[in-house]
Write a protein that holds these residues in place. Structure first.
Motif, PDB file in Angstrom:
ATOM      1  N   LEU A   1       0.867  -1.279  -0.045  1.00  0.00           N
ATOM      2  CA  LEU A   1      -0.108   0.167   0.093  1.00  0.00           C
ATOM      3  C   LEU A   1       0.856   1.124  -0.040  1.00  0.00           C
ATOM      4  CD1 LEU A   1      -2.601   1.283   0.143  1.00  0.00           C
ATOM      5  CD2 LEU A   1      -2.504   1.275   2.747  1.00  0.00           C
ATOM      6  N   TYR A   2       0.522   2.233  -0.760  1.00  0.00           N
ATOM      7  CA  TYR A   2       1.333   3.522  -0.864  1.00  0.00           C
ATOM      8  C   TYR A   2       0.497   4.631  -0.878  1.00  0.00           C
ATOM      9  CZ  TYR A   2       5.137   0.350  -2.962  1.00  0.00           C
ATOM     10  OH  TYR A   2       6.293  -0.421  -2.857  1.00  0.00           O
ATOM     11  N   GLU A   3       0.950   5.655  -0.319  1.00  0.00           N
ATOM     12  CA  GLU A   3       0.213   6.961  -0.485  1.00  0.00           C
ATOM     13  C   GLU A   3       0.526   7.583  -1.984  1.00  0.00           C
ATOM     14  OE1 GLU A   3       1.483   9.403   2.768  1.00  0.00           O
ATOM     15  OE2 GLU A   3       0.090   8.581   4.316  1.00  0.00           O
ATOM     16  N   ASN A   4      -0.377   7.979  -2.483  1.00  0.00           N
ATOM     17  CA  ASN A   4      -0.156   8.801  -3.751  1.00  0.00           C
ATOM     18  C   ASN A   4       0.134  10.301  -3.768  1.00  0.00           C
ATOM     19  OD1 ASN A   4       0.055   8.774  -6.465  1.00  0.00           O
ATOM     20  ND2 ASN A   4      -2.111   8.876  -6.874  1.00  0.00           N
ATOM     21  N   GLY A   5       1.284  10.381  -3.826  1.00  0.00           N
ATOM     22  CA  GLY A   5       1.707  11.877  -3.782  1.00  0.00           C
ATOM     23  C   GLY A   5       1.322  12.516  -5.153  1.00  0.00           C
ATOM     24  N   ARG A   6       0.868  11.781  -6.061  1.00  0.00           N
ATOM     25  CA  ARG A   6       0.493  12.283  -7.376  1.00  0.00           C
ATOM     26  C   ARG A   6      -0.888  12.557  -7.410  1.00  0.00           C
ATOM     27  NH1 ARG A   6       3.666   8.499 -11.606  1.00  0.00           N
ATOM     28  NH2 ARG A   6       5.371   7.937 -10.175  1.00  0.00           N
ATOM     29  N   HIS A   7      -1.619  12.444  -6.194  1.00  0.00           N
ATOM     30  CA  HIS A   7      -3.009  12.610  -6.138  1.00  0.00           C
ATOM     31  C   HIS A   7      -3.610  14.144  -6.402  1.00  0.00           C
ATOM     32  CE1 HIS A   7      -7.192  12.302  -4.647  1.00  0.00           C
ATOM     33  NE2 HIS A   7      -7.060  12.863  -3.462  1.00  0.00           N
ATOM     34  N   ARG A   8      -4.561  14.161  -7.117  1.00  0.00           N
ATOM     35  CA  ARG A   8      -5.140  15.687  -7.124  1.00  0.00           C
ATOM     36  C   ARG A   8      -6.600  15.420  -7.116  1.00  0.00           C
ATOM     37  NH1 ARG A   8      -2.774  18.851 -12.054  1.00  0.00           N
ATOM     38  NH2 ARG A   8      -3.967  20.675 -11.176  1.00  0.00           N
ATOM     39  N   PRO A   9      -7.483  15.921  -6.052  1.00  0.00           N
ATOM     40  CA  PRO A   9      -8.789  15.922  -5.950  1.00  0.00           C
ATOM     41  C   PRO A   9      -9.547  16.436  -7.060  1.00  0.00           C
ATOM     42  CG  PRO A   9      -7.634  16.391  -3.690  1.00  0.00           C
ATOM     43  CD  PRO A   9      -6.861  16.444  -4.775  1.00  0.00           C
ATOM     44  N   ARG A  10     -10.363  15.616  -7.598  1.00  0.00           N
ATOM     45  CA  ARG A  10     -11.409  16.454  -8.600  1.00  0.00           C
ATOM     46  C   ARG A  10     -12.534  17.025  -8.140  1.00  0.00           C
ATOM     47  NH1 ARG A  10      -7.702  13.332 -10.899  1.00  0.00           N
ATOM     48  NH2 ARG A  10      -8.046  12.289 -12.761  1.00  0.00           N
ATOM     49  N   ARG A  11     -12.863  18.340  -8.571  1.00  0.00           N
ATOM     50  CA  ARG A  11     -13.916  19.008  -8.267  1.00  0.00           C
ATOM     51  C   ARG A  11     -14.926  19.206  -9.263  1.00  0.00           C
ATOM     52  NH1 ARG A  11     -11.430  24.487  -5.784  1.00  0.00           N
ATOM     53  NH2 ARG A  11     -13.658  24.929  -5.420  1.00  0.00           N
ATOM     54  N   PHE A  12     -14.621  18.497 -10.306  1.00  0.00           N
ATOM     55  CA  PHE A  12     -15.601  18.628 -11.469  1.00  0.00           C
ATOM     56  C   PHE A  12     -15.003  17.871 -12.482  1.00  0.00           C
ATOM     57  CE2 PHE A  12     -16.646  19.689 -16.007  1.00  0.00           C
ATOM     58  CZ  PHE A  12     -17.880  19.956 -15.902  1.00  0.00           C
ATOM     59  N   ASN A  13     -16.039  16.908 -13.188  1.00  0.00           N
ATOM     60  CA  ASN A  13     -15.657  15.654 -14.230  1.00  0.00           C
ATOM     61  C   ASN A  13     -16.780  15.848 -15.141  1.00  0.00           C
ATOM     62  OD1 ASN A  13     -15.024  13.545 -15.530  1.00  0.00           O
ATOM     63  ND2 ASN A  13     -14.568  12.220 -14.093  1.00  0.00           N
ATOM     64  N   ALA A  14     -16.466  16.155 -16.407  1.00  0.00           N
ATOM     65  CA  ALA A  14     -17.609  16.362 -17.418  1.00  0.00           C
ATOM     66  C   ALA A  14     -18.143  14.951 -17.622  1.00  0.00           C
ATOM     67  CB  ALA A  14     -17.054  17.042 -18.583  1.00  0.00           C
ATOM     68  N   ALA A  15     -17.403  13.878 -17.533  1.00  0.00           N
ATOM     69  CA  ALA A  15     -17.842  12.585 -18.001  1.00  0.00           C
ATOM     70  C   ALA A  15     -19.030  12.094 -17.070  1.00  0.00           C
ATOM     71  CB  ALA A  15     -16.709  11.749 -18.240  1.00  0.00           C
ATOM     72  N   ASP A  16     -18.954  12.674 -15.922  1.00  0.00           N
ATOM     73  CA  ASP A  16     -19.982  12.022 -14.993  1.00  0.00           C
ATOM     74  C   ASP A  16     -21.152  13.172 -15.019  1.00  0.00           C
ATOM     75  OD1 ASP A  16     -18.182  10.437 -14.071  1.00  0.00           O
ATOM     76  OD2 ASP A  16     -17.385  11.837 -12.233  1.00  0.00           O
ATOM     77  N   LEU A  17     -21.248  13.852 -15.840  1.00  0.00           N
ATOM     78  CA  LEU A  17     -22.427  15.106 -15.881  1.00  0.00           C
ATOM     79  C   LEU A  17     -23.029  14.989 -17.239  1.00  0.00           C
ATOM     80  CD1 LEU A  17     -20.647  18.053 -13.694  1.00  0.00           C
ATOM     81  CD2 LEU A  17     -22.358  16.084 -12.851  1.00  0.00           C
ATOM     82  N   VAL A  18     -22.661  14.272 -18.105  1.00  0.00           N
ATOM     83  CA  VAL A  18     -23.195  14.021 -19.456  1.00  0.00           C
ATOM     84  C   VAL A  18     -24.762  14.458 -19.597  1.00  0.00           C
ATOM     85  CG1 VAL A  18     -23.394  11.606 -19.760  1.00  0.00           C
ATOM     86  CG2 VAL A  18     -22.762  13.401 -21.704  1.00  0.00           C
ATOM     87  N   ALA A  19     -25.294  13.709 -18.607  1.00  0.00           N
ATOM     88  CA  ALA A  19     -26.907  13.783 -18.742  1.00  0.00           C
ATOM     89  C   ALA A  19     -27.174  15.130 -18.642  1.00  0.00           C
ATOM     90  CB  ALA A  19     -27.606  12.874 -17.607  1.00  0.00           C
ATOM     91  N   ARG A  20     -26.734  15.762 -17.890  1.00  0.00           N
ATOM     92  CA  ARG A  20     -27.146  17.353 -17.562  1.00  0.00           C
ATOM     93  C   ARG A  20     -26.826  18.390 -18.591  1.00  0.00           C
ATOM     94  NH1 ARG A  20     -25.936  18.631 -11.557  1.00  0.00           N
ATOM     95  NH2 ARG A  20     -24.211  17.145 -11.677  1.00  0.00           N
ATOM     96  N   ALA A  21     -25.677  17.890 -19.675  1.00  0.00           N
ATOM     97  CA  ALA A  21     -25.142  18.598 -20.694  1.00  0.00           C
ATOM     98  C   ALA A  21     -26.083  19.356 -21.546  1.00  0.00           C
ATOM     99  CB  ALA A  21     -24.035  18.235 -21.168  1.00  0.00           C
ATOM    100  N   ARG A  22     -25.861  20.426 -22.111  1.00  0.00           N
ATOM    101  CA  ARG A  22     -26.583  20.783 -23.453  1.00  0.00           C
ATOM    102  C   ARG A  22     -25.818  20.757 -24.694  1.00  0.00           C
ATOM    103  NH1 ARG A  22     -26.986  24.242 -19.112  1.00  0.00           N
ATOM    104  NH2 ARG A  22     -25.492  25.503 -20.126  1.00  0.00           N
ATOM    105  N   VAL A  23     -26.276  19.729 -25.592  1.00  0.00           N
ATOM    106  CA  VAL A  23     -25.628  19.447 -26.626  1.00  0.00           C
ATOM    107  C   VAL A  23     -26.136  19.874 -28.002  1.00  0.00           C
ATOM    108  CG1 VAL A  23     -24.365  17.280 -27.940  1.00  0.00           C
ATOM    109  CG2 VAL A  23     -24.556  17.332 -25.320  1.00  0.00           C
ATOM    110  N   TYR A  24     -25.044  20.237 -28.887  1.00  0.00           N
ATOM    111  CA  TYR A  24     -25.584  20.822 -30.409  1.00  0.00           C
ATOM    112  C   TYR A  24     -24.637  20.791 -31.059  1.00  0.00           C
ATOM    113  CZ  TYR A  24     -23.796  25.097 -28.008  1.00  0.00           C
ATOM    114  OH  TYR A  24     -23.270  26.220 -27.337  1.00  0.00           O
ATOM    115  N   LEU A  25     -25.032  20.722 -32.318  1.00  0.00           N
ATOM    116  CA  LEU A  25     -23.883  21.009 -33.413  1.00  0.00           C
ATOM    117  C   LEU A  25     -23.874  22.645 -33.907  1.00  0.00           C
ATOM    118  CD1 LEU A  25     -24.929  18.093 -35.858  1.00  0.00           C
ATOM    119  CD2 LEU A  25     -22.842  18.172 -34.615  1.00  0.00           C
ATOM    120  N   GLU A  26     -22.870  23.035 -34.091  1.00  0.00           N
ATOM    121  CA  GLU A  26     -22.778  24.522 -34.202  1.00  0.00           C
ATOM    122  C   GLU A  26     -21.912  24.918 -35.341  1.00  0.00           C
ATOM    123  OE1 GLU A  26     -21.678  27.979 -30.917  1.00  0.00           O
ATOM    124  OE2 GLU A  26     -19.815  27.019 -31.664  1.00  0.00           O
ATOM    125  N   SER A  27     -22.658  25.446 -36.215  1.00  0.00           N
ATOM    126  CA  SER A  27     -22.059  26.082 -37.550  1.00  0.00           C
ATOM    127  C   SER A  27     -21.144  27.113 -37.289  1.00  0.00           C
ATOM    128  CB  SER A  27     -23.389  26.271 -38.523  1.00  0.00           C
ATOM    129  OG  SER A  27     -24.157  24.942 -38.726  1.00  0.00           O
TER     130      SER A  27
END
Length: 316
Positions: free
Chosen positions: A136-162
């Protein structure tokens, strides 16, 4: 010209060589079972992980191809093991369990530790269960996530933009945002492989021409490192055909239109490309994540947009 005696001896030499190779293979296979873990060893390791594992932990396989261990790791603990995983930051995880089989043939523990150990600290001595080791190791490269778009795709607004700013909405059907027109263009969170690495990423294939495929996300906090990571999925990335075009990925501020971060992936570029910018402190903002490529052929992009705890020295 070879003498008759040498010509007669050549078949015997070839036969002797083949017999030697066969003998070495036989010895290898006879010795191999003693280097493989038993069911009891796997279960003992699994029990320890179940008792001592914490939410947010990860398991890293050593060597990366020792895949059978995945069958025994308790559910809820993500397992990493692919070509290059020894160098993975695993930055989503504050602690990393290394499940090793150092006695396997061609298992180079010194090379593994050279890539894995920087910025990591062993929490306790390694545990030995038969031919398995668990550390077991402590990971000094750890960076807490405060936002991840992949987890929120259902709430996104998606469109094709010309290019003139007109939009064609891509409605959400419960699984994906599906866009009108040909090409089966949609946005969803899916598993894909980018240069051997499995990633649970935001699937956003380029629509072609001057159009952009756009996904808007609310709630990106200020004072964080905004990171864009993306690549062409494995089976399409290596091609360099003349008709293929560069895929551009970007994130911009939705209110002002100001670009925040961007990467370009030319034909033949394999792997994940990354870029990060430090956002100033302030209120949460809405961002536009976009993808475009003049020719959509083999520009199947999977990307991540993350807000991470900042690191001193990050530049855009």
């Amino acid at each position: 010209m070879r003498s008759p005696s040498i010509q007669r001896a050549l078949p015997l030499l070839e036969l002797g060589g083949l017999l030697l190779v066969a003998l070495l293979c036989l010895v290898f296979h006879l010795r191999l079972p003693g280097k493989l873990p038993s069911e009891e060893s796997y279960r003992a390791v699994a029990e320890r992980l179940k008792e001592e594992g914490r939410p947010g932990d990860a398991v890293l396989l050593f060597p990366w191809w020792a895949e059978r261990a995945r069958l025994f790791v308790p559910p809820g603990l993500p397992v990493y093991g692919y070509l290059g995983s020894d160098r993975d930051d695993l930055s989503a995880h504050p602690r990393v369990w290394v499940l090793g089989q150092p006695e396997l043939p061609r298992s180079d523990e010194a090379a593994f530790l050279k890539d894995f150990l920087p910025e990591r600290r062993a929490v306790s001595p390694a545990v030995q269960e038969g031919t398995l080791t668990l550390s077991l190791y402590e990971n000094g490269r750890h960076r807490p996530r405060r936002f991840n778009a992949a987890d929120l795709v259902a709430r996104a607004r998606v469109y094709l933009e010309s290019s003139d700013g007109t939009r064609a909405p891509c409605p959400f059907d419960g699984t994906a945002h599906r866009c009108p027109g040909p090409g089966n263009v949609y946005v969803a969170t899916e598993w894909h492989e980018i240069f051997y690495e499995p990633r649970h990423c935001l699937w956003m294939p380029a629509p072609g021409g001057a159009r952009r495929l756009v996904a808007e996300f609310d709630g990106v906090p200020g004072g964080v490192g905004l990171r864009l990571e993306g690549g062409i999925i494995f089976e399409y990335a290596f091609a360099r055909d003349a008709h293929l075009t560069t895929a551009f990925l970007g994130v911009e501020d939705a209110a002002s239109g100001a670009p925040l971060v961007e990467v370009a992936i030319p034909p033949g570029q394999e792997g994940v490309k990354k870029s990060e910018v430090l956002l100033p402190p302030g209120e949460a903002r809405t961002v536009k994540v976009w993808v475009r490529s003049e020719n959509p052929d083999r520009r199947q992009v999977c990307l991540d947009v993350l807000a991470l705890e900042p690191v001193v020295g990050v530049k855009g």
